[in-house]
Write an enzyme that holds these catalytic residues in place. Sequence first.
Site, PDB file in Angstrom:
ATOM      1  N   ALA A 180      41.282  35.941   9.956  1.00  0.00           N
ATOM      2  CA  ALA A 180      40.133  36.589   9.312  1.00  0.00           C
ATOM      3  C   ALA A 180      39.205  37.194  10.361  1.00  0.00           C
ATOM      4  CB  ALA A 180      39.381  35.583   8.443  1.00  0.00           C
TER       5      ALA A 180
ATOM      6  N   LEU B 267      40.693  40.314  11.644  1.00  0.00           N
ATOM      7  CA  LEU B 267      40.585  41.375  10.651  1.00  0.00           C
ATOM      8  C   LEU B 267      39.202  42.002  10.667  1.00  0.00           C
ATOM      9  CD1 LEU B 267      41.452  43.047   8.180  1.00  0.00           C
ATOM     10  CD2 LEU B 267      40.832  41.064   6.773  1.00  0.00           C
ATOM     11  N   TYR B 268      38.167  41.173  10.654  1.00  0.00           N
ATOM     12  CA  TYR B 268      36.801  41.704  10.640  1.00  0.00           C
ATOM     13  C   TYR B 268      36.533  42.559  11.870  1.00  0.00           C
ATOM     14  CZ  TYR B 268      36.449  38.050   7.110  1.00  0.00           C
ATOM     15  OH  TYR B 268      36.675  37.240   6.039  1.00  0.00           O
ATOM     16  N   ARG B 269      37.012  42.115  13.026  1.00  0.00           N
ATOM     17  CA  ARG B 269      36.825  42.909  14.247  1.00  0.00           C
ATOM     18  C   ARG B 269      37.514  44.268  14.136  1.00  0.00           C
ATOM     19  NH1 ARG B 269      37.566  37.930  17.472  1.00  0.00           N
ATOM     20  NH2 ARG B 269      35.471  37.279  18.043  1.00  0.00           N
TER      21      ARG B 269
END
Length: 119
Positions: free
Chosen positions: A84, A87-89
């Site tokens: 997660a 993914l956010y990065r």
Amino acid sequence: MGFAYGFHGAHGQWWHDVVFRALDAQNGRNVAEAWLGDAFELAEIHVHPDYQGKGVGRAMIRTLCAGRRERSGVLSTHDRPTAARHLYRTLGFQDLLSRFVFPGGHEDYAIVGRPLPLD
């Protein structure tokens, strides 16, 4: 496969107020207002393990953020190297607070944000 939801954050909501105070204390009121004064809070994003790494989470985040008029998108996630977090990065979220422990908690979280709209 997964589920996700978010909403417009506002003063008087627990997560918003806790994070706003922490950002204000660490970086000043202007920074807290810039990130949380008009924010879409991604509250929950969960993908079944069998579907992780297949674009499901990315698609859910893009769908949730599409057409939002808020200035920024913000969320909290465990502050450790997870899928997660990666993914956010890749979606352009940056750390606003790291090693943040919510009141009554004991785990480290990262508070991350990015300007909206998503690219």
